[in-house]
Every structure is written in structure tokens, then in C-alpha cells.
Design a protein around this motif. Structure first.
Motif, PDB file in Angstrom:
ATOM      1  N   THR A   1       0.850  -1.190   0.000  1.00 27.23           N
ATOM      2  CA  THR A   1       0.000   0.000   0.000  1.00 27.23           C
ATOM      3  C   THR A   1       0.884   1.237   0.000  1.00 27.23           C
ATOM      4  O   THR A   1       1.906   1.266   0.693  1.00 27.23           O
ATOM      5  N   LEU A   2       0.485   2.252  -0.752  1.00 28.67           N
ATOM      6  CA  LEU A   2       1.262   3.486  -0.837  1.00 28.67           C
ATOM      7  C   LEU A   2       0.424   4.666  -0.349  1.00 28.67           C
ATOM      8  O   LEU A   2      -0.636   4.975  -0.908  1.00 28.67           O
TER       9      LEU A   2
ATOM     10  N   LEU B   1       0.230   8.439  -0.199  1.00 26.51           N
ATOM     11  CA  LEU B   1       0.782   9.621  -0.866  1.00 26.51           C
ATOM     12  C   LEU B   1       0.330  10.883  -0.141  1.00 26.51           C
ATOM     13  O   LEU B   1      -0.855  11.041   0.177  1.00 26.51           O
TER      14      LEU B   1
ATOM     15  N   PRO C   1      -4.022   3.759  -2.238  1.00 24.80           N
ATOM     16  CA  PRO C   1      -3.735   2.874  -3.367  1.00 24.80           C
ATOM     17  C   PRO C   1      -2.913   1.673  -2.925  1.00 24.80           C
ATOM     18  O   PRO C   1      -1.982   1.804  -2.118  1.00 24.80           O
ATOM     19  N   GLY C   2      -3.263   0.507  -3.443  1.00 24.49           N
ATOM     20  CA  GLY C   2      -2.515  -0.683  -3.076  1.00 24.49           C
ATOM     21  C   GLY C   2      -3.217  -1.948  -3.502  1.00 24.49           C
ATOM     22  O   GLY C   2      -4.357  -1.926  -3.972  1.00 24.49           O
TER      23      GLY C   2
ATOM     24  N   ALA D   1       3.714  -1.560  -4.945  1.00 19.75           N
ATOM     25  CA  ALA D   1       3.117  -0.310  -4.499  1.00 19.75           C
ATOM     26  C   ALA D   1       3.115   0.727  -5.624  1.00 19.75           C
ATOM     27  O   ALA D   1       2.126   1.446  -5.831  1.00 19.75           O
TER      28      ALA D   1
ATOM     29  N   GLU E   1       0.464  -0.471  -8.337  1.00 23.56           N
ATOM     30  CA  GLU E   1      -0.913  -0.261  -7.887  1.00 23.56           C
ATOM     31  C   GLU E   1      -1.264   1.224  -7.857  1.00 23.56           C
ATOM     32  O   GLU E   1      -2.392   1.623  -8.162  1.00 23.56           O
ATOM     33  N   CYS E   2      -0.303   2.049  -7.479  1.00 25.91           N
ATOM     34  CA  CYS E   2      -0.548   3.491  -7.454  1.00 25.91           C
ATOM     35  C   CYS E   2      -0.841   4.014  -8.862  1.00 25.91           C
ATOM     36  O   CYS E   2      -1.750   4.840  -9.057  1.00 25.91           O
TER      37      CYS E   2
ATOM     38  N   ALA F   1      -4.611   5.081  -9.094  1.00 24.35           N
ATOM     39  CA  ALA F   1      -4.670   6.533  -8.889  1.00 24.35           C
ATOM     40  C   ALA F   1      -4.084   7.332 -10.035  1.00 24.35           C
ATOM     41  O   ALA F   1      -4.138   8.564 -10.016  1.00 24.35           O
TER      42      ALA F   1
ATOM     43  N   THR G   1       3.748  13.101  -3.273  1.00 23.82           N
ATOM     44  CA  THR G   1       3.174  12.945  -4.603  1.00 23.82           C
ATOM     45  C   THR G   1       3.941  13.779  -5.639  1.00 23.82           C
ATOM     46  O   THR G   1       4.451  14.867  -5.315  1.00 23.82           O
TER      47      THR G   1
ATOM     48  N   ALA H   1      -3.894  13.132  -9.792  1.00 20.61           N
ATOM     49  CA  ALA H   1      -4.508  11.850  -9.467  1.00 20.61           C
ATOM     50  C   ALA H   1      -5.850  11.691 -10.165  1.00 20.61           C
ATOM     51  O   ALA H   1      -6.556  12.675 -10.416  1.00 20.61           O
TER      52      ALA H   1
ATOM     53  N   HIS I   1     -11.922   9.705  -5.749  1.00 19.77           N
ATOM     54  CA  HIS I   1     -10.686   9.962  -5.017  1.00 19.77           C
ATOM     55  C   HIS I   1     -10.777  11.341  -4.381  1.00 19.77           C
ATOM     56  O   HIS I   1     -11.573  12.184  -4.795  1.00 19.77           O
TER      57      HIS I   1
END
Length: 551
Positions: A10-11, A13, A42-43, A84, A87-88, A92, A171, A177, A187
Motif C-alpha cells: 500500500t502506498l 501519498l 492505493p494498493g 506499491a 498499484e498506485c 490513482a 506525490t 490523481a 478519489h
């Protein structure tokens, strides 16, 4: 049998705004199989492609050896970072990758936006990899920009379980995003405290690890401060929540919660059957041969109350620390025993531990064991042991073999009883949960107390059963923390003496105990005196008519 958790990443930001630091949260579609409808970071799961050598070759600022060291794994740690990052990008639309100049890729440029949107969809659909994108556009994944923040494992008993590493990063300023309108449907950039408040009001669905992560990062007022903390050397406990019952319903516990270890011992499958509360009068089965019932004497010095332990059944029961002289508690102990009480052991004779011994003996005829009370106030002078166990002696009671450990310091007659079969030590007040014990001279002696703690470091003990609180595991860590805390307090005493020159107890207390409430200064002054007497015995402090000073 509980399923093996799937590796995931998981990230988190963050960015700085005039209103304060904000965090990016995405809302998962309501139909998602995992935490549908919740706002998350995100993850997702670590895929086989995330561990590819090709992808590792595109990483900048981190290699697998260092990544694995940071995570505490033998190899393959870098895959969590690349997962990570992937997935980001998928969820996103943010790509933490450097161009040839070492800057974040500019995805906001009109020419680039369409191209990277196509790459994002292809990677999400499995038609391309993040490595393909990097090779095609000459990019380097900015793995070094991510800092490892925390480690969470989904509790047992859940239909889906993940072993998730959380990362934090600032970020990219040249990117915007966007949710993918598939797995994610919305988001938001939001201050952590505001997200928590919206959750409290029922306006934002958050899952437990997200809540705890937001609570942690809310302490930092800038992205730089958060990143500095995340990169600092520190212990990284595995945050594996445990379900527990309470009078208010089901609760989740994390390491550091008082009941965490005990709940894991009593309910290893995570069914939520173990309680996270100590309720006076309620009998708790700690093991086949050990039960606990707590006296109705809660308070600042006693926590939820004094624990009375019962060992054995059938042919005879042993009681450890019958508690204060409360008739209702004595009757509750007799009822809980379910058989004849033949032995009554006390750890020491403070008024919350032994006065019920005489009442219980009068009703049962049990043999009293322990050390006689010293001739000081707040000692139970009614306690008259029929047998005084010696240090190192093994005694047979309630079908159990206990080894006696004399551990003075808090009280000169403090005995601990080690149930060697279970590696379980009944500590009385030698070790308490939630606070350090008061060392009150003349019976209390700080030097002796520290020596007694060090004595236990040489013992094979898995569990502490304290006089107040829940069962405690990681016993050697507990002992080390207690020693470090006491010696740290001693250093504050020395510092206060150096700065004051000469000072009385009342003058020293606010400086040495600046981390406790002033209403506790009277109690703290007793332990302060114990520290000063220890330093005096070592030739490092001296008492004069005007007060204490350095020797």
C-alpha cells in the motif's frame, strides 16, 4: 485452519497545502470483493511480475538486498516497492518514475496524458507490464522515494487475509490523481484529521488499518516531517489486529493494547471469544490449569483490580494473591474454585494482595504460604504464613509445580511463583501492566529492585501473570523496557541535580517527572526518593540539610 495471508503493498501519498498536509484516498467500488465502498490508500496484492529481474533493473535508489533488509526478509523485498508503485499507477494514475533528467515524469502534459492513460489501462488489464512502460519511455521507477512505514497482517478468521507493507511518499507535483472508474470510483485529497472526523460522523467508510495509519500520520504537520520519521531507524512491530469481545461489542486490538497478548493466547483462531476487559468477579480460564478472578478494587494504583489466580481443581486448589479483605471477593473465589482450597500463596503483603488470606483460611482451612510482613505501614500485619518458601524451592500445589523466586525491591518480601510447565510467572507487583511499580522506601529499594529485574533476565519465562492487568508475553522485552525506563529516570534525576545545585524532593519532582500529571507527584516522590537513595549508596548523590545535591 486460517488461510495464509497474501503479500500486498500500500502506498500513502501526501502533499503540502496551505491548510496542512493532505493524503490521497481512493474509494473502492461497492461491488469490490475486499472492503467494497471504503476509502483506502492505493494498493493491492504483490504479483509475480512485481518480483521480476527486469522490473528490478528499472528501479532507482533501492536494490533488493536493501529492500529485503528494511522489511526483515531474506530476499524479494523489492517486489513490495514495485507492487506499491504499480498499484498506485493503476488505481490513482500517479507514476512515481524518473525521466532521464532525474525528475518525475510529467503526466499532465497533453501529449503525454493520452499515452500514459493507454499504458495505465494496458497494465491494469495485464496486456503490458510496468517494466514495458519504463523500457519504452526511458523511465526509472523511483523506489528510493518510498519510505517503509508499517506492516499489517489481516486478523485470522477473515475470508481474505493480506500481509501488507505500507509505504509513504510525496506525490509528484507534475501529475494529477485520477480514479480508474473500475476498481476505484472516486478519489479525494484530505487532511488525515478531517478524514477521521468524517468517518466518526459516518460520512466516510474506513477500515481499521486505514484508521490507525491516518491517526499516525495526523501527528505530522508536513510531508517532510512525515518522511523524516518514516526513514528514521525504529522498531517495526507487525500490526496484526485481533478480535476481542467487550461489554460494548466486538473490538479490534493491535500490539500495544493491554489485552492483545492474552487475547491471542486464549483465542488463536481469532473468533472474538476472548475478552479485552478485566471485569471484577468474572472468572477467566487462562490455561487448563490456571484461572483468574479479579477483586472489585479498581483504582489508579490497582488498575482494573487485584488479580487472584486459581491453580488446579478436583483434589485441591491453590490460590495466589487472594486480594483485599472484601467478603464478596472471598465468596467469589471459593465459588470459582469448585473444589476444596488447600493452599493460599501470597506474593507480598501490601494491602491489596494479602488481607483476604486470613478470611479465606478461616473458611477453608487452607495452608498459608508467603513471607511475613515487614514492620512498616501499609503492610498486612494479619498475614501469618504457616510455611515460608525459600528462594529456588519447588512446591507442589493444586497439581502444579511452582518454583519460588524471591524478587525484592518493590517489597522486601515479594515472591514470584514460576509455573515451569507453562513458563508462566506469577509476578505480584514486581512487574505490572500499564505502569511501573512504585518503589517506596524504606521497604522499597531501587537498587535491589533493578537487581531483581536482572535476575529474571536469566530465567526461561514466556508469560507474566501480573497482580494487575492481563497476561503479558515477550517477557525479555518487557524486562529490558523496565530497566531502560528506570535508568532513564535516574539520568533525569542526575540532570535535575546538576541544574539545581541543591534541591528538595518537592523541587525535584516536577523536573524528574515532567511526563506525569501533577496530581501524581506525591506518589512519584516516593520513587524519586528511592532513586536518590540508590545514587547516595553509589556515592553519586548526597543529602544535606538544604536538600539533595551531586556528591
Amino acid at each position: 485452519m486460517s488461510m495464509v495471508p497474501r503479500p500486498a503493498a500500500t502506498l500513502v501519498l501526501v502533499r503540502n497545502q496551505d491548510s496542512g498536509m493532505e493524503v490521497l484516498m481512493i474509494r473502492r467500488t461497492q461491488s469490490a470483493a475486499f472492503v467494497g465502498g471504503a476509502h483506502v490508500f492505493p494498493g493491492g496484492g504483490v504479483d509475480a511480475a512485481d518480483a521480476s529481474a527486469e522490473l528490478a533493473a528499472h528501479c532507482e535508489g533501492l536494490d533488493d538486498a536493501e529492500a529485503s533488509r528494511l522489511l526483515g526478509v531474506e530476499r524479494g523485498g523489492l517486489a513490495y516497492w514495485t507492487a506499491a508503485l504499480r498499484e498506485c499507477f493503476e488505481e490513482a494514475g500517479l507514476l512515481l518514475a524518473h525521466d532521464a533528467l532525474g525528475c518525475y515524469a510529467d503526466l499532465n502534459h497533453t501529449q503525454h496524458r493520452h499515452v500514459f492513460d493507454e499504458w495505465r489501462e494496458s497494465i491494469r488489464a495485464g496486456r503490458a507490464t510496468l517494466g514495458d512502460l519504463c523500457r519504452e519511455h526511458g523511465l526509472r521507477l523511483a523506489a528510493g522515494r518510498l519510505a517503509y512505514y508499517s506492516h499489517w497482517i489481516t486478523q485470522p478468521g477473515r475470508p481474505r487475509r493480506y500481509d501488507t507493507r505500507f509505504f509513504v511518499a510525496e506525490t509528484p507535483s507534475a501529475q494529477t490523481a485520477s480514479h480508474d472508474n473500475s476498481e476505484t470510483v472516486d478519489h479525494i485529497w484530505i487532511r488525515p484529521a478531517e478524514a477521521l472526523e468524517r468517518h466518526r460522523r459516518g460520512e466516510m467508510q474506513l477500515v481499521f488499518p486505514t484508521i490507525k495509519t491516518l491517526e499516525g500520520i495526523a501527528r505530522y504537520d508536513s510531508a517532510a516531517a512525515l518522511m523524516e520519521f518514516a526513514r528514521s531507524p525504529r522498531s517495526m512491530p507487525t500490526m496484526s489486529p485481533r478480535s476481542a469481545s467487550s461489554r460494548e461489542g466486538r473490538k479490534l486490538l493491535v500490539p500495544g493494547d493491554y489485552a492483545y497478548a492474552e487475547v491471542g493466547r486464549l483465542d488463536p483462531q481469532g473468533e472474538g471469544t476472548a475478552s479485552c476487559e478485566i471485569i471484577p468477579g468474572v472468572l477467566v480460564q487462562l490455561s487448563p490449569g490456571v484461572r483468574r478472578i479479579t477483586a472489585p478494587n479498581p483504582g489508579y494504583m490497582t488498575g482494573p483490580g487485584t488479580n487472584t489466580y486459581l491453580l488446579g481443581a478436583g483434589e485441591g486448589v491453590a490460590v495466589i494473591d487472594p486480594g483485599p479483605a472484601i467478603d464478596a471477593h472471598v465468596e467469589a473465589v471459593i465459588k470459582a474454585a469448585g473444589a476444596r482450597i488447600r493452599w493460599i500463596l501470597v506474593t507480598h503483603t501490601h494491602l491489596d494482595h494479602s488481607p483476604a488470606a486470613a478470611l479465606l483460611q478461616a473458611k477453608t482451612g487452607a495452608q498459608l504460604m508467603g513471607m511475613p510482613p515487614p514492620p512498616y505501614e501499609r503492610q498486612d500485619q494479619s498475614f501469618r504464613p504457616g510455611r515460608v518458601p525459600a528462594h529456588g524451592e519447588r512446591i507442589e500445589v493444586g497439581g502444579c509445580a511452582l518454583r519460588v523466586i524471591h524478587a525484592p525491591g518493590h517489597a522486601s518480601n515479594q515472591l514470584c511463583y514460576l509455573l515451569e510447565e507453562e513458563k508462566l510467572l506469577f509476578t505480584g507487583d514486581h512487574i505490572m501492566q500499564g505502569s511501573t511499580v512504585v518503589i517506596n522506601p524504606p521497604d522499597g529499594d531501587m537498587r535491589v529492585y533493578l537487581d531483581s529485574l536482572r535476575q529474571l533476565q536469566g530465567e526461561d519465562i514466556d508469560w507474566f501473570a501480573p497482580g494487575h492487568g492481563f497476561l503479558m508475553d515477550k517477557t525479555q522485552e518487557v524486562l529490558e523496557r523496565l530497566l531502560i525506563h528506570r535508568l532513564g529516570r535516574e539520568n533525569k534525576v542526575l540532570k535535575a541535580l546538576r541544574e539545581a545545585g541543591t534541591a528538595t524532593l518537592d523541587e525535584l519532582v516536577p523536573a524528574v517527572y515532567d511526563d506525569v500529571s501533577p496530581r501524581l507527584y506525591a506518589v512519584a516522590s516516593r520513587s524519586l526518593l528511592a532513586h536518590l537513595l540508590k545514587l547516595e549508596s553509589e556515592g553519586r548523590a548526597q543529602e544535606t540539610a538544604a536538600g539533595w545535591r551531586m556528591a
